[in-house]
Write a protein that holds these residues in place. Structure first.
Motif, PDB file in Angstrom:
ATOM      1  N   GLY A   1     -51.241  56.706 -13.714  1.00  0.00           N
ATOM      2  CA  GLY A   1     -51.154  55.372 -13.206  1.00  0.00           C
ATOM      3  C   GLY A   1     -50.137  55.340 -12.289  1.00  0.00           C
ATOM      4  O   GLY A   1     -49.434  56.209 -11.798  1.00  0.00           O
ATOM      5  N   LEU A   2     -49.983  54.037 -11.634  1.00  0.00           N
ATOM      6  CA  LEU A   2     -49.138  53.639 -10.621  1.00  0.00           C
ATOM      7  C   LEU A   2     -48.182  52.534 -11.163  1.00  0.00           C
ATOM      8  O   LEU A   2     -48.679  51.523 -11.753  1.00  0.00           O
ATOM      9  CB  LEU A   2     -49.852  53.350  -9.363  1.00  0.00           C
ATOM     10  CG  LEU A   2     -50.350  54.463  -8.700  1.00  0.00           C
ATOM     11  CD1 LEU A   2     -51.199  53.996  -7.343  1.00  0.00           C
ATOM     12  CD2 LEU A   2     -49.272  55.629  -8.439  1.00  0.00           C
ATOM     13  N   CYS A   3     -46.902  52.601 -10.786  1.00  0.00           N
ATOM     14  CA  CYS A   3     -46.195  51.505 -11.290  1.00  0.00           C
ATOM     15  C   CYS A   3     -45.972  50.315 -10.169  1.00  0.00           C
ATOM     16  O   CYS A   3     -46.127  50.492  -8.790  1.00  0.00           O
ATOM     17  CB  CYS A   3     -44.565  52.186 -11.308  1.00  0.00           C
ATOM     18  SG  CYS A   3     -43.289  50.962 -11.610  1.00  0.00           S
ATOM     19  N   TYR A   4     -46.516  49.172 -10.580  1.00  0.00           N
ATOM     20  CA  TYR A   4     -46.759  48.143  -9.621  1.00  0.00           C
ATOM     21  C   TYR A   4     -45.779  46.875  -9.742  1.00  0.00           C
ATOM     22  O   TYR A   4     -45.644  46.060  -9.092  1.00  0.00           O
ATOM     23  CB  TYR A   4     -48.175  47.502  -9.732  1.00  0.00           C
ATOM     24  CG  TYR A   4     -48.498  46.631 -10.906  1.00  0.00           C
ATOM     25  CD1 TYR A   4     -48.248  45.241 -10.820  1.00  0.00           C
ATOM     26  CD2 TYR A   4     -48.806  47.368 -12.050  1.00  0.00           C
ATOM     27  CE1 TYR A   4     -48.686  44.739 -12.046  1.00  0.00           C
ATOM     28  CE2 TYR A   4     -49.322  46.518 -13.322  1.00  0.00           C
ATOM     29  CZ  TYR A   4     -48.861  44.971 -13.132  1.00  0.00           C
ATOM     30  OH  TYR A   4     -49.095  44.214 -14.130  1.00  0.00           O
ATOM     31  N   GLY A   5     -44.972  46.988 -10.831  1.00  0.00           N
ATOM     32  CA  GLY A   5     -44.078  46.188 -11.032  1.00  0.00           C
ATOM     33  C   GLY A   5     -42.787  46.783 -12.074  1.00  0.00           C
ATOM     34  O   GLY A   5     -43.222  47.683 -12.537  1.00  0.00           O
ATOM     35  N   PRO A   6     -41.790  46.202 -12.155  1.00  0.00           N
ATOM     36  CA  PRO A   6     -40.621  46.529 -13.065  1.00  0.00           C
ATOM     37  C   PRO A   6     -41.358  46.864 -14.446  1.00  0.00           C
ATOM     38  O   PRO A   6     -41.890  46.085 -15.224  1.00  0.00           O
ATOM     39  CB  PRO A   6     -39.472  45.778 -13.149  1.00  0.00           C
ATOM     40  CG  PRO A   6     -39.824  45.000 -11.775  1.00  0.00           C
ATOM     41  CD  PRO A   6     -41.229  44.777 -11.610  1.00  0.00           C
ATOM     42  N   ASN A   7     -41.415  48.277 -14.925  1.00  0.00           N
ATOM     43  CA  ASN A   7     -41.950  48.611 -15.948  1.00  0.00           C
ATOM     44  C   ASN A   7     -43.483  48.235 -16.239  1.00  0.00           C
ATOM     45  O   ASN A   7     -43.461  47.951 -17.467  1.00  0.00           O
ATOM     46  CB  ASN A   7     -40.982  48.239 -17.339  1.00  0.00           C
ATOM     47  CG  ASN A   7     -39.528  49.127 -17.171  1.00  0.00           C
ATOM     48  OD1 ASN A   7     -39.604  50.332 -16.796  1.00  0.00           O
ATOM     49  ND2 ASN A   7     -38.700  48.466 -17.341  1.00  0.00           N
ATOM     50  N   GLN A   8     -44.069  48.008 -15.280  1.00  0.00           N
ATOM     51  CA  GLN A   8     -45.508  47.538 -15.587  1.00  0.00           C
ATOM     52  C   GLN A   8     -46.254  48.776 -14.879  1.00  0.00           C
ATOM     53  O   GLN A   8     -46.124  48.939 -13.486  1.00  0.00           O
ATOM     54  CB  GLN A   8     -45.715  46.151 -15.071  1.00  0.00           C
ATOM     55  CG  GLN A   8     -45.023  45.098 -15.651  1.00  0.00           C
ATOM     56  CD  GLN A   8     -45.246  43.967 -15.034  1.00  0.00           C
ATOM     57  OE1 GLN A   8     -45.476  43.883 -13.883  1.00  0.00           O
ATOM     58  NE2 GLN A   8     -44.806  42.862 -15.723  1.00  0.00           N
ATOM     59  N   CYS A   9     -47.467  49.113 -15.589  1.00  0.00           N
ATOM     60  CA  CYS A   9     -48.118  50.079 -14.926  1.00  0.00           C
ATOM     61  C   CYS A   9     -49.682  49.578 -14.580  1.00  0.00           C
ATOM     62  O   CYS A   9     -50.062  48.908 -15.513  1.00  0.00           O
ATOM     63  CB  CYS A   9     -48.636  51.285 -15.885  1.00  0.00           C
ATOM     64  SG  CYS A   9     -47.153  52.454 -15.975  1.00  0.00           S
ATOM     65  N   VAL A  10     -50.419  50.142 -13.691  1.00  0.00           N
ATOM     66  CA  VAL A  10     -51.846  49.907 -13.502  1.00  0.00           C
ATOM     67  C   VAL A  10     -52.344  51.241 -13.741  1.00  0.00           C
ATOM     68  O   VAL A  10     -51.897  52.344 -13.070  1.00  0.00           O
ATOM     69  CB  VAL A  10     -52.034  49.342 -12.112  1.00  0.00           C
ATOM     70  CG1 VAL A  10     -51.636  49.976 -11.032  1.00  0.00           C
ATOM     71  CG2 VAL A  10     -53.659  49.093 -12.006  1.00  0.00           C
ATOM     72  N   CYS A  11     -53.292  51.366 -14.719  1.00  0.00           N
ATOM     73  CA  CYS A  11     -53.897  52.772 -14.978  1.00  0.00           C
ATOM     74  C   CYS A  11     -54.716  53.079 -14.119  1.00  0.00           C
ATOM     75  O   CYS A  11     -55.747  52.404 -13.537  1.00  0.00           O
ATOM     76  CB  CYS A  11     -54.418  52.861 -16.430  1.00  0.00           C
ATOM     77  SG  CYS A  11     -53.015  52.333 -17.479  1.00  0.00           S
ATOM     78  N   ALA A  12     -54.943  54.499 -13.969  1.00  0.00           N
ATOM     79  CA  ALA A  12     -56.140  54.993 -13.034  1.00  0.00           C
ATOM     80  C   ALA A  12     -57.559  54.869 -13.860  1.00  0.00           C
ATOM     81  O   ALA A  12     -57.467  54.901 -15.080  1.00  0.00           O
ATOM     82  CB  ALA A  12     -55.866  56.428 -12.751  1.00  0.00           C
ATOM     83  N   LYS A  13     -58.324  55.535 -13.195  1.00  0.00           N
ATOM     84  CA  LYS A  13     -59.924  55.460 -13.851  1.00  0.00           C
ATOM     85  C   LYS A  13     -59.699  56.357 -14.938  1.00  0.00           C
ATOM     86  O   LYS A  13     -59.030  57.739 -15.045  1.00  0.00           O
ATOM     87  CB  LYS A  13     -60.699  56.197 -12.939  1.00  0.00           C
ATOM     88  CG  LYS A  13     -62.157  56.077 -13.292  1.00  0.00           C
ATOM     89  CD  LYS A  13     -63.232  56.560 -12.275  1.00  0.00           C
ATOM     90  CE  LYS A  13     -64.613  56.649 -12.719  1.00  0.00           C
ATOM     91  NZ  LYS A  13     -65.331  57.283 -11.713  1.00  0.00           N
ATOM     92  N   ASN A  14     -60.562  56.018 -16.240  1.00  0.00           N
ATOM     93  CA  ASN A  14     -60.543  57.171 -17.347  1.00  0.00           C
ATOM     94  C   ASN A  14     -59.148  56.943 -18.170  1.00  0.00           C
ATOM     95  O   ASN A  14     -58.880  57.831 -18.906  1.00  0.00           O
ATOM     96  CB  ASN A  14     -61.101  58.359 -17.201  1.00  0.00           C
ATOM     97  CG  ASN A  14     -62.583  58.479 -16.606  1.00  0.00           C
ATOM     98  OD1 ASN A  14     -63.151  57.599 -16.955  1.00  0.00           O
ATOM     99  ND2 ASN A  14     -62.950  59.441 -15.864  1.00  0.00           N
ATOM    100  N   TYR A  15     -58.411  56.184 -17.916  1.00  0.00           N
ATOM    101  CA  TYR A  15     -57.123  56.074 -18.634  1.00  0.00           C
ATOM    102  C   TYR A  15     -56.876  54.362 -19.017  1.00  0.00           C
ATOM    103  O   TYR A  15     -57.427  53.665 -18.441  1.00  0.00           O
ATOM    104  CB  TYR A  15     -55.840  56.358 -17.845  1.00  0.00           C
ATOM    105  CG  TYR A  15     -55.603  57.686 -17.438  1.00  0.00           C
ATOM    106  CD1 TYR A  15     -54.849  58.480 -18.152  1.00  0.00           C
ATOM    107  CD2 TYR A  15     -56.206  58.218 -16.414  1.00  0.00           C
ATOM    108  CE1 TYR A  15     -54.546  59.904 -17.862  1.00  0.00           C
ATOM    109  CE2 TYR A  15     -56.122  59.537 -16.112  1.00  0.00           C
ATOM    110  CZ  TYR A  15     -55.012  60.393 -17.155  1.00  0.00           C
ATOM    111  OH  TYR A  15     -55.007  61.746 -16.811  1.00  0.00           O
ATOM    112  N   ALA A  16     -56.361  54.222 -20.152  1.00  0.00           N
ATOM    113  CA  ALA A  16     -56.116  52.734 -20.836  1.00  0.00           C
ATOM    114  C   ALA A  16     -54.569  52.545 -20.921  1.00  0.00           C
ATOM    115  O   ALA A  16     -53.653  53.436 -21.100  1.00  0.00           O
ATOM    116  CB  ALA A  16     -56.886  52.867 -22.026  1.00  0.00           C
TER     117      ALA A  16
END
Length: 143
Positions: free
Chosen positions: A81-96
């Motif tokens: 995933g990618l970090c989009y905010g302080p300690n907040q991830c947006v997960c990639a496809k097929n990840y939860a």
């Protein structure tokens, strides 16, 4: 991939706009577009020509322009995933999203565990039924 980074930048812009420690200040790029400043320390505005924060960033952001969030407390790497905010991830496809730490985990691994468990149960059930049938038919003649 450019679209994804555009969406990521929009998330950063929204996150910084809603952050009370990060006032909405703007800088102008060479093309004349007004862009939102990053999260400069102590609510200071960024440089109006470069967007850089001379006094550093608030906690949770990094980079010269303080627009790069940091994810030190969650598992948010480039493969998951990618970090989009302080300690907040947006997960990639097929990840939860992990419920425990907010990071990302692979759904494929969980799916494979479930599939192999189902296969083991099916093989066990067929073996047990076959054994019972064999025991019942022992000594009998087939017509």
């Amino acid at each position: 991939m450019k679209f994804f980074y555009g969406v990521l930048f929009a998330f950063v812009a929204v996150a910084t706009a809603e952050n009370p420690a990060c006032p909405a200040n703007y800088w102008t790029n060479p093309d004349g577009a007004a862009l939102l400043c990053g999260c400069c320390a102590q609510g200071a505005p960024c440089d109006t020509k470069t967007g850089m924060c001379s006094g550093g960033c608030i906690p949770g952001y990094t980079g010269a322009d303080c627009t790069e969030p940091t994810c030190n407390d969650v598992t948010c790497d480039e493969s998951a995933g990618l970090c989009y905010g302080p300690n907040q991830c947006v997960c990639a496809k097929n990840y939860a999203q992990n419920e425990n730490d907010g990071g990302c985990h692979s759904m494929r691994i969980s799916g494979l565990k479930g599939a192999f468990s189902a296969l083991a149960i099916l093989i066990t059930a067929i073996t047990i039924c076959g054994t019972i049938q064999h025991q019942r038919m022992k000594g009998r003649t087939v017509e």
